[in-house]
Design an enzyme around this catalytic site. Structure first.
Site, short mmCIF file in Angstrom:
data_model
loop_
_atom_site.label_atom_id
_atom_site.label_comp_id
_atom_site.label_asym_id
_atom_site.label_seq_id
_atom_site.Cartn_x
_atom_site.Cartn_y
_atom_site.Cartn_z
N LYS A 117 0.81 -1.22 0.00
CA LYS A 117 0.00 0.00 0.00
C LYS A 117 0.84 1.27 0.00
CE LYS A 117 -3.96 -2.03 -0.21
NZ LYS A 117 -4.87 -1.85 -1.34
N1 PMP Z 1 -3.52 -7.96 1.58
C1 PMP Z 1 -3.62 -7.02 2.51
C2 PMP Z 1 -3.03 -7.28 3.85
C3 PMP Z 1 -4.29 -5.82 2.25
O1 PMP Z 1 -4.40 -4.88 3.19
C4 PMP Z 1 -4.83 -5.64 0.96
C5 PMP Z 1 -5.57 -4.36 0.64
N2 PMP Z 1 -6.91 -4.32 1.05
C6 PMP Z 1 -4.71 -6.66 0.01
C7 PMP Z 1 -4.03 -7.80 0.36
C8 PMP Z 1 -5.32 -6.59 -1.36
O2 PMP Z 1 -4.67 -5.67 -2.21
P1 PMP Z 1 -5.55 -4.83 -3.20
O3 PMP Z 1 -6.39 -3.89 -2.37
O4 PMP Z 1 -4.58 -4.08 -4.04
O5 PMP Z 1 -6.43 -5.74 -3.96
#
Ligand code: PMP
Length: 344
Positions: free
Chosen positions: A48
């Protein structure tokens, strides 16, 4: 003349360019060649960081963000932490509306990074005024000069990964990647990475990891939102109870669902076999990869990249706590008790 000191200007310079690490042991009886893109190497310990920096810098370029502005977001923790970190260095205030499902560790971390945190009930519909979406929207309306990142509906979330994660994986694998396995929450990671990779080679197969209790897999197959698919589950950051606009469903070939129980055990197995201390969704992604292997998805010629989104330290009171695992009914008591009497 003094020699130049080798230092980074600040932590933001360390975002992205995370390592690709070969998986050797957990994959011992599997056919393909497996590599993990370990996003815990970002300074905020998750993927992120990429979207926080990218979206904030885009808003600066467009003149939307000004010194002292407030940035608002809904988050399961990681995006919030990354936004808070970028805000510290760029001089913005950060307000976060988070789900009560997030671990206490994560919430404390957000506050440590200077964010103001509102904890909202997890199991209410997205359009309920108490949901973290609605709380963030209200705060945005009430706070003058604020910017709402809105990661689930922001196309820049996809672009951030299209510009960084995708090219990194392509270059690191020297174009040999045949399969991408990645979790889908907002969908930004998998969609942006897939878009870039498929532009290089349309034959690359992209498999999304979804949770039981989430609507994503069914929506991908039918293009219908089926609310009967929705029920509570434990994995944080994966799957969804709405259809995120930050997911490009056409860039994903297939979704596979994983359970809370097996994902937790697979995360623990990653630490014990590969020395990789990763988060709950990394366990989920690895569990999905194992299921794909069992389904005969890979052969000797396959080069598979699995994305591990964050670091294990965020889950000490959850999947890495034996007590929590027992409370969830996840513990194989015989195996775990034997392990706990082995004192060094
Ligand atoms: N794993 C974790 C620990 C996350 O915080 C997130 C984000 N919500 C994701 C995976 C998924 O990534 P994305 O939001 O880019 O689909």
């Amino acid at each position: 003349m003094k020699e130049e000191i080798q230092a980074h200007a600040n932590v933001l310079q360390l975002i992205g360019n995370t390592p690709l690490i070969k998986l050797n042991n957990i994959t011992a009886n599997m056919k393909g060649n497996y590599f993990a893109k370990v996003e815990a190497f970002n300074p905020g310990h998750s993927s992120k960081d990429r979207i926080a920096l990218y979206i904030i810098e885009q808003a600066e370029e467009k003149g939307i963000l000004k010194p002292g502005s407030t940035i608002i977001e809904t988050t399961s923790g990681n995006t919030g932490f990354s936004i808070a970190m970028v805000s510290v260095l760029k001089g913005y205030k950060c307000i976060l509306a988070v789900s009560s499902k997030s671990s206490k560790d994560k919430i404390d971390m957000l506050r440590t990074m200077g964010a103001k945190v509102y904890v909202c009930p997890a199991h209410v519909p997205a359009d309920d005024p108490r949901s973290y979406y609605e709380v963030a929207k209200r705060l945005h309306e009430e706070t003058e000069g604020s910017v709402y990142i809105n990661q689930y509906f922001n196309q820049l979330n996809i672009d951030a990964h299209y510009k960084t994660t995708g090219p990194e994986i392509w270059n690191q694998t020297k174009g040999q990647i045949t399969h991408l396995v990645a979790c889908s929450g907002t969908g930004g990671t998998i969609s942006g990475t897939a878009r870039f990779l498929k532009e290089q080679n349309p034959n690359i197969k992209v498999i999304g990891i979804d949770a039981f209790g989430s609507v994503l897999k069914k929506y991908h197959e039918t293009r219908e939102f089926d609310k009967n698919e929705i029920y509570p589950y434990r994995i944080e950051g994966l799957g969804k109870n709405l259809i995120p606009a930050a997911t490009d469903f056409d860039s994903i070939d297939e979704f596979i669902k994983v359970t809370d129980d097996e994902s937790a055990h697979t995360a623990r197995e990653l630490a014990k076999t590969e020395g990789i201390f990763a988060g709950y969704t990394s366990g989920a992604a690895m569990q999905g990869l194992k299921q794909l292997e069992e389904n005969g998805e890979f052969d000797k010629a396959s080069t598979i990249v699995v994305i591990f989104p964050d670091h294990g330290s965020r889950y000490m009171s959850k999947i890495y706590s034996d007590e929590w695992m027992e409370q969830q009914g996840f513990m194989d008591t015989e195996v775990e008790q034997t392990a706990s009497v082995q004192v060094v």
